[in-house]
Design a protein around this motif. Sequence first.
Motif, short mmCIF file in Angstrom:
data_model
loop_
_atom_site.label_atom_id
_atom_site.label_comp_id
_atom_site.label_asym_id
_atom_site.label_seq_id
_atom_site.Cartn_x
_atom_site.Cartn_y
_atom_site.Cartn_z
N GLU A 51 -46.30 -0.70 19.91
CA GLU A 51 -46.68 -1.87 19.11
C GLU A 51 -45.70 -2.09 17.96
O GLU A 51 -45.39 -3.23 17.62
N VAL A 52 -45.23 -1.01 17.36
CA VAL A 52 -44.24 -1.13 16.28
C VAL A 52 -42.96 -1.77 16.83
O VAL A 52 -42.41 -2.70 16.23
N LEU A 53 -42.50 -1.30 17.98
CA LEU A 53 -41.30 -1.86 18.62
C LEU A 53 -41.50 -3.33 18.96
O LEU A 53 -40.61 -4.16 18.73
N ASP A 54 -42.65 -3.67 19.51
CA ASP A 54 -42.93 -5.07 19.87
C ASP A 54 -42.92 -5.96 18.63
O ASP A 54 -42.38 -7.07 18.65
N ALA A 55 -43.53 -5.47 17.54
CA ALA A 55 -43.58 -6.25 16.30
C ALA A 55 -42.17 -6.43 15.73
O ALA A 55 -41.82 -7.52 15.24
N ALA A 56 -41.36 -5.37 15.79
CA ALA A 56 -39.99 -5.46 15.29
C ALA A 56 -39.18 -6.47 16.11
O ALA A 56 -38.46 -7.29 15.56
N LYS A 57 -39.34 -6.40 17.41
CA LYS A 57 -38.63 -7.33 18.30
C LYS A 57 -39.05 -8.77 18.01
O LYS A 57 -38.22 -9.67 17.89
N LEU A 108 -37.53 -10.03 14.80
CA LEU A 108 -36.10 -10.32 14.92
C LEU A 108 -35.83 -11.59 15.70
O LEU A 108 -34.85 -12.29 15.43
N LEU A 109 -36.69 -11.90 16.65
CA LEU A 109 -36.48 -13.09 17.48
C LEU A 109 -37.08 -14.35 16.89
O LEU A 109 -36.80 -15.45 17.34
N GLU A 110 -37.90 -14.21 15.86
CA GLU A 110 -38.57 -15.34 15.23
C GLU A 110 -37.54 -16.18 14.47
O GLU A 110 -36.71 -15.64 13.76
N LEU A 163 -39.23 -20.36 10.08
CA LEU A 163 -40.61 -20.00 9.76
C LEU A 163 -40.69 -19.33 8.40
O LEU A 163 -41.60 -19.58 7.62
N ASP A 164 -39.73 -18.47 8.09
CA ASP A 164 -39.71 -17.82 6.78
C ASP A 164 -39.49 -18.87 5.69
O ASP A 164 -40.12 -18.81 4.64
#
Length: 87
Positions: free
Chosen positions: A36-42, A45-47, A51-52
Amino acid sequence: MKEVTAMAAQSAGFAAEFEEFADEMVSSGRYASVREVLDAAKEALLEPDDLDLEYVRKAVAEGRASGTYKGDIFAELRAKHNLPPRN
């Protein structure tokens, strides 16, 4: 050959650092697994960066509406970072 060894050592150092970070995130209860940590990091990064920026614009608008800040925060940031004024 030295370059390859240095890159491998750097990668191993990063991997250990990330593993420690991911374990902390799981231990804190924020994530259920390292996956889940890896998925959230990915995902982060792809967002798109837009949006920010939209989040910041909304926060600035809320701050202005609260009456606690007077001025143009974007103009101040542009000046601080030597960026041209907005047209």
